[in-house]
Design a protein around this motif. Sequence first.
Motif, PDB file in Angstrom:
ATOM      1  N   VAL A   5       0.835  -1.192   0.000  1.00 31.34           N
ATOM      2  CA  VAL A   5       0.000   0.000   0.000  1.00 31.34           C
ATOM      3  C   VAL A   5       0.876   1.251   0.000  1.00 31.34           C
ATOM      4  O   VAL A   5       1.877   1.329   0.724  1.00 31.34           O
ATOM      5  N   ALA A   6       0.506   2.235  -0.815  1.00 29.64           N
ATOM      6  CA  ALA A   6       1.143   3.551  -0.794  1.00 29.64           C
ATOM      7  C   ALA A   6       0.269   4.486   0.033  1.00 29.64           C
ATOM      8  O   ALA A   6      -0.938   4.585  -0.208  1.00 29.64           O
ATOM      9  N   VAL A   7       0.858   5.130   1.020  1.00 26.04           N
ATOM     10  CA  VAL A   7       0.121   5.978   1.959  1.00 26.04           C
ATOM     11  C   VAL A   7       0.702   7.379   1.934  1.00 26.04           C
ATOM     12  O   VAL A   7       1.927   7.549   1.957  1.00 26.04           O
ATOM     13  N   GLY A   8      -0.172   8.386   1.906  1.00 29.07           N
ATOM     14  CA  GLY A   8       0.268   9.773   1.909  1.00 29.07           C
ATOM     15  C   GLY A   8      -0.211  10.513   3.150  1.00 29.07           C
ATOM     16  O   GLY A   8      -1.402  10.484   3.463  1.00 29.07           O
ATOM     17  N   LEU A  18      -4.051  15.206   7.242  1.00 30.12           N
ATOM     18  CA  LEU A  18      -5.367  14.836   6.722  1.00 30.12           C
ATOM     19  C   LEU A  18      -5.692  13.374   7.006  1.00 30.12           C
ATOM     20  O   LEU A  18      -4.891  12.475   6.732  1.00 30.12           O
ATOM     21  N   LEU A  19      -6.888  13.150   7.554  1.00 29.50           N
ATOM     22  CA  LEU A  19      -7.421  11.809   7.765  1.00 29.50           C
ATOM     23  C   LEU A  19      -8.658  11.610   6.907  1.00 29.50           C
ATOM     24  O   LEU A  19      -9.402  12.560   6.633  1.00 29.50           O
ATOM     25  N   TRP A  32     -10.543   5.826  10.971  1.00 31.13           N
ATOM     26  CA  TRP A  32      -9.908   6.926  10.249  1.00 31.13           C
ATOM     27  C   TRP A  32      -8.473   6.536   9.896  1.00 31.13           C
ATOM     28  O   TRP A  32      -7.773   5.915  10.687  1.00 31.13           O
ATOM     29  N   GLU A  33      -8.043   6.904   8.686  1.00 30.31           N
ATOM     30  CA  GLU A  33      -6.730   6.490   8.208  1.00 30.31           C
ATOM     31  C   GLU A  33      -6.089   7.613   7.407  1.00 30.31           C
ATOM     32  O   GLU A  33      -6.736   8.598   7.034  1.00 30.31           O
ATOM     33  N   PRO A 115      -6.815   2.285  12.259  1.00 29.57           N
ATOM     34  CA  PRO A 115      -6.328   0.903  12.130  1.00 29.57           C
ATOM     35  C   PRO A 115      -4.975   0.747  12.822  1.00 29.57           C
ATOM     36  O   PRO A 115      -4.174   1.691  12.869  1.00 29.57           O
ATOM     37  N   GLU A 116      -4.711  -0.437  13.337  1.00 35.37           N
ATOM     38  CA  GLU A 116      -3.451  -0.684  14.025  1.00 35.37           C
ATOM     39  C   GLU A 116      -2.254  -0.418  13.116  1.00 35.37           C
ATOM     40  O   GLU A 116      -1.208   0.044  13.579  1.00 35.37           O
ATOM     41  N   ALA A 117      -2.388  -0.717  11.831  1.00 35.72           N
ATOM     42  CA  ALA A 117      -1.265  -0.533  10.911  1.00 35.72           C
ATOM     43  C   ALA A 117      -0.852   0.924  10.783  1.00 35.72           C
ATOM     44  O   ALA A 117       0.303   1.223  10.451  1.00 35.72           O
TER      45      ALA A 117
END
Length: 313
Positions: A5-8, A18-19, A32-33, A115-117
């Motif tokens: 996964v790519a996360v910004g 930002l969430l 919320w992520e 999320p825990e991640a």
Amino acid sequence: MTIQVAVGVLKNAQGEVLLAQRAANSHQGGLWEFPGGKIEPGEQVEQALQRELHEELGVRVEHCRPLIHVSHRYRDREVALDTWLIEGWEGEPYGKEGQPLAWVLPERLSDWPMPEADKPILRALDLPDRYVITPPGCDNPALFLQQLRRVLESGVSLVQFRVFGLPEQELEKLAADACLLCNEYGARMLLNGSMALATQIGAHGLHLDRRRLQSLNTRDTYPDLLLAASCHNVQELQSAQAAGVDFAVLSPVLPTLSHPDAEILGWDGFGSLCRDVSVPVYALGGMTAEMLEQSWARGAQGIAGIRGLWPSI
């Protein structure tokens, strides 16, 4: 199979990030992520980041850098998050897929169910990009504190007090004075020493050497302190993560005068070890301020150092 996964992490001029809220019927629904999505086969991380953030938020990334790599195993799947800090973009973010958005100050992120991640990302956002370690000897306390003040005036906000060889009362006084000085500048000081002394002087955290790390089973012993550890290989990094440290320092990345015979990791070795853990890691050993961007490119939280970051006056 691990889902890549790519996360910004979009950070605005006010320091807010930002969430986005996950759809109720999705995995980890309702939480919320940080925005992002799956990396498609053959796609580079930065390409996936651009595509996902345009599809989700309608923005085009202009300025970004690696922040932290996180691996996490849920009961039904395993994910690997390549997380990037984004401080420049084109367009005004909005929920193109109907998802609610929220701008949140980093110190308030723990109030939002996530999320825990995503939780190791909160640690990375809480930490600065420089971790200054004091010289191990001190013949002149007044000069030592003058040098520390110069460090703090330069904007450093995280310091490890690491002084050896002083009589107990002199060490206690110097550590207490250093902690007060850090408080004056809004910086956090971690003590490389005993829990008793850390409590006595009001230190903000403890830095564990190899011996103290080996004797640590859980961070429950230090519930209210920032906890860090010195590591030199993957086994020590994994032990530090299992014990629940907030961050680690990995060395030596480059040759140093203090340890000329040590086995050098090199930047590639450092980067490879960073990806094996999901805690922020500072690069130590031969570091100078000019190496900050190079450390980010290898997955570091930033740089740590003594000679390269401590003033010589």
